[in-house]
Write an enzyme that holds these catalytic residues in place. Structure first.
Site, PDB file in Angstrom:
ATOM      1  N   LEU A 152      46.155  38.278  42.222  1.00 13.44           N
ATOM      2  CA  LEU A 152      46.952  37.047  42.129  1.00 13.44           C
ATOM      3  C   LEU A 152      46.089  35.824  42.443  1.00 13.44           C
ATOM      4  CD1 LEU A 152      50.269  38.263  43.813  1.00 13.44           C
ATOM      5  CD2 LEU A 152      49.679  38.225  41.378  1.00 13.44           C
ATOM      6  N   SER A 181      43.432  35.073  44.689  1.00  8.03           N
ATOM      7  CA  SER A 181      43.103  34.514  46.002  1.00  8.03           C
ATOM      8  C   SER A 181      41.774  33.762  45.950  1.00  8.03           C
ATOM      9  CB  SER A 181      43.043  35.626  47.057  1.00  8.03           C
ATOM     10  OG  SER A 181      42.121  36.627  46.677  1.00  8.03           O
ATOM     11  N   GLU A 234      46.198  37.614  28.485  1.00  6.07           N
ATOM     12  CA  GLU A 234      45.211  38.163  29.432  1.00  6.07           C
ATOM     13  C   GLU A 234      43.883  38.398  28.732  1.00  6.07           C
ATOM     14  OE1 GLU A 234      45.459  37.803  32.877  1.00  6.07           O
ATOM     15  OE2 GLU A 234      47.334  38.884  32.569  1.00  6.07           O
ATOM     16  N   HIS A 235      42.803  37.966  29.374  1.00  2.98           N
ATOM     17  CA  HIS A 235      41.453  38.064  28.819  1.00  2.98           C
ATOM     18  C   HIS A 235      41.335  37.278  27.509  1.00  2.98           C
ATOM     19  CE1 HIS A 235      39.722  40.919  31.710  1.00  2.98           C
ATOM     20  NE2 HIS A 235      40.938  41.428  31.769  1.00  2.98           N
ATOM     21  N   THR A 236      42.139  36.251  27.379  1.00  2.00           N
ATOM     22  CA  THR A 236      42.030  35.330  26.236  1.00  2.00           C
ATOM     23  C   THR A 236      41.340  34.042  26.636  1.00  2.00           C
ATOM     24  OG1 THR A 236      44.262  34.555  26.771  1.00  2.00           O
ATOM     25  CG2 THR A 236      44.067  36.173  24.998  1.00  2.00           C
ATOM     26  N   ASP A 274      42.538  30.970  35.991  1.00  7.28           N
ATOM     27  CA  ASP A 274      42.990  31.102  37.379  1.00  7.28           C
ATOM     28  C   ASP A 274      42.884  29.786  38.129  1.00  7.28           C
ATOM     29  OD1 ASP A 274      43.315  33.714  36.677  1.00  7.28           O
ATOM     30  OD2 ASP A 274      41.671  34.488  37.906  1.00  7.28           O
TER      31      ASP A 274
END
Length: 391
Positions: free
Chosen positions: A131, A133, A37-39, A178
């Site tokens: 998630l 959208s 995460e945030h990588t 994402d």
């Protein structure tokens, strides 16, 4: 993907635009990130998967240059009209900024729509859940443009264009994860993605007697204009300092040992904490994927837990609601691992739970959350799905 939603968007299309002749229907998934995460904007690795929930659309080109948008989730807004001559980067503030941003980004690359579009969407990703959208809607729009207007782009291009539009049209300085997860999803597989090179491999997720459970805090997160862009700026500041002393290009280039060796060059303690998370989280992700390949699912779970602690303490993108969900999950026998997922400040946790423990997990975590937070959380047993498609 639930084909009943195709009927929903077709019904809404007929109501708003009169008929459904020559209308085509499409789907693009949301995503959940298992670890990393945030990588993504730090040149590191991520490990997301596409979900079987996402965004559905019915679309048909127009003969003029008008753009007509309707969301079956936000019926009070009615049909929102615009035009191919009215793109306003960083000025649009309705949900239509996401599809319009993609259209604008296509045009920036020389792929200009000469005809407008009637577009109806319906999403079954919980709003504000983290998630993705927005990425789902961006990838969906790009997929529609490719299909209806014949633009020559790959699914990977759709991810890159989606990220570009979110960065430059919507002002959200997100990484590629994402959009990539939505565009490149593969059923029953997570995507092990090197965000610096965009090299990726699919890794089968074989859970046997376990399931992925997403728990929604029901605290909506809003990343644009929030601390998300601040975190990116702090990481950029750390990268510049470490580039000068360690010769790196991104924080993802550092081992944990390298970071400990050079970290004192970063004199701002907050910036140093942000960098520590980015480096350690990237290396956790590398370890986690190896553990999964070797069938060491318990080790994978421990790394998920450690990821949450780092996001809470070093990167400070968690919140009380996410912390309660993770802490209560860790207490339940049969929970392999649990962590916040997504950008943070609300949204969801993702947990790996033994099937025999799911009912206990939902009851125990649900009751504790209500007692500590004051309102209910929501549980989803999720499946890993494919990328965008015509339906």
């Amino acid at each position: 993907m639930d084909r009943s939603f195709k009927e929903e968007v077709l019904k809404a299309f007929k109501e708003k635009f009169g008929d459904i002749e020559d209308v085509k229907c499409y789907f693009a998934p949301g995503r959940v990130n298992l670890i990393g995460e945030h990588t993504d904007y730090n040149g590191g690795h991520v490990f997301p998967c596409a979900l079987t929930i996402g965004t559905y659309a019915a679309a048909r080109p127009r003969k003029d240059r008008k753009l007509c948008f309707y969301s079956a989730n936000m019926t009070k807004s009615g049909v929102i009209e615009s035009s191919l001559d009215d793109f306003r980067p960083l000025k649009d503030d309705s949900w239509t900024a996401y599809p319009k941003g993609v259209m604008w980004a296509f045009a920036e690359r020389g792929m200009k729509m000469e005809q407008g579009l009637d577009l109806v969407i319906y999403g079954n990703i919980p709003n504000g859940s983290g998630l993705s959208s927005s990425a789902s809607l961006e990838v969906l729009t790009g997929f529609i443009l490719r299909d209806l207007y014949g633009f020559a782009v790959t699914n990977q291009d759709l991810a890159i264009i989606g990220q570009y539009s979110e960065n430059h049209y919507n002002g959200m300085n997100c990484g590629i994860m994402d959009q990539f997860a939505s565009a490149m999803g593969k059923a029953d597989n997570a995507i092990f993605l090197d965000c610096a090179s965009l090299n990726y491999t699919y890794a089968p997720i074989v859970l046997d007697d376990m399931s992925l459970v997403v728990t929604n805090t029901n605290k909506k997160h809003k990343l644009v204009g929030s601390a998300y862009n601040d975190r990116r700026n702090e990481c950029d500041a750390a990268t510049k300092i470490l580039a000068s002393v360690a010769g790196i290009q991104t924080l993802g280039d550092l081992s944990n040992e390298d970071f400990e060796k050079y970290k004192d060059a970063i004199t701002d303690p907050v910036v140093q904490k942000r960098a520590r998370h980015a480096v350690y989280e990237n290396n956790r992700t590398l370890e986690a994927v190896e553990a999964l390949k070797d069938g060491r699912i318990e080790e994978f779970g421990k790394l998920m837990n450690a990821s949450h602690v780092s996001l809470r303490d070093d990167f400070e993108v968690s919140c009380k609601e996410l912390d309660v969900l993770a802490e209560e999950a860790w207490k339940v026998p049969g929970v392999i691992g649990s962590r916040m997922t997504g950008g943070g400040f609300g949204g969801c946790t993702v947990s790996i739970v033994k099937n025999e423990a799911i009912d206990r997990f939902k009851q125990q975590v649900g009751e504790a959350y209500k007692a500590r937070v004051g309102y209910d959380c929501t549980f989803y047993i999720v499946s890993i799905g494919d990328g965008p498609s015509e339906i």
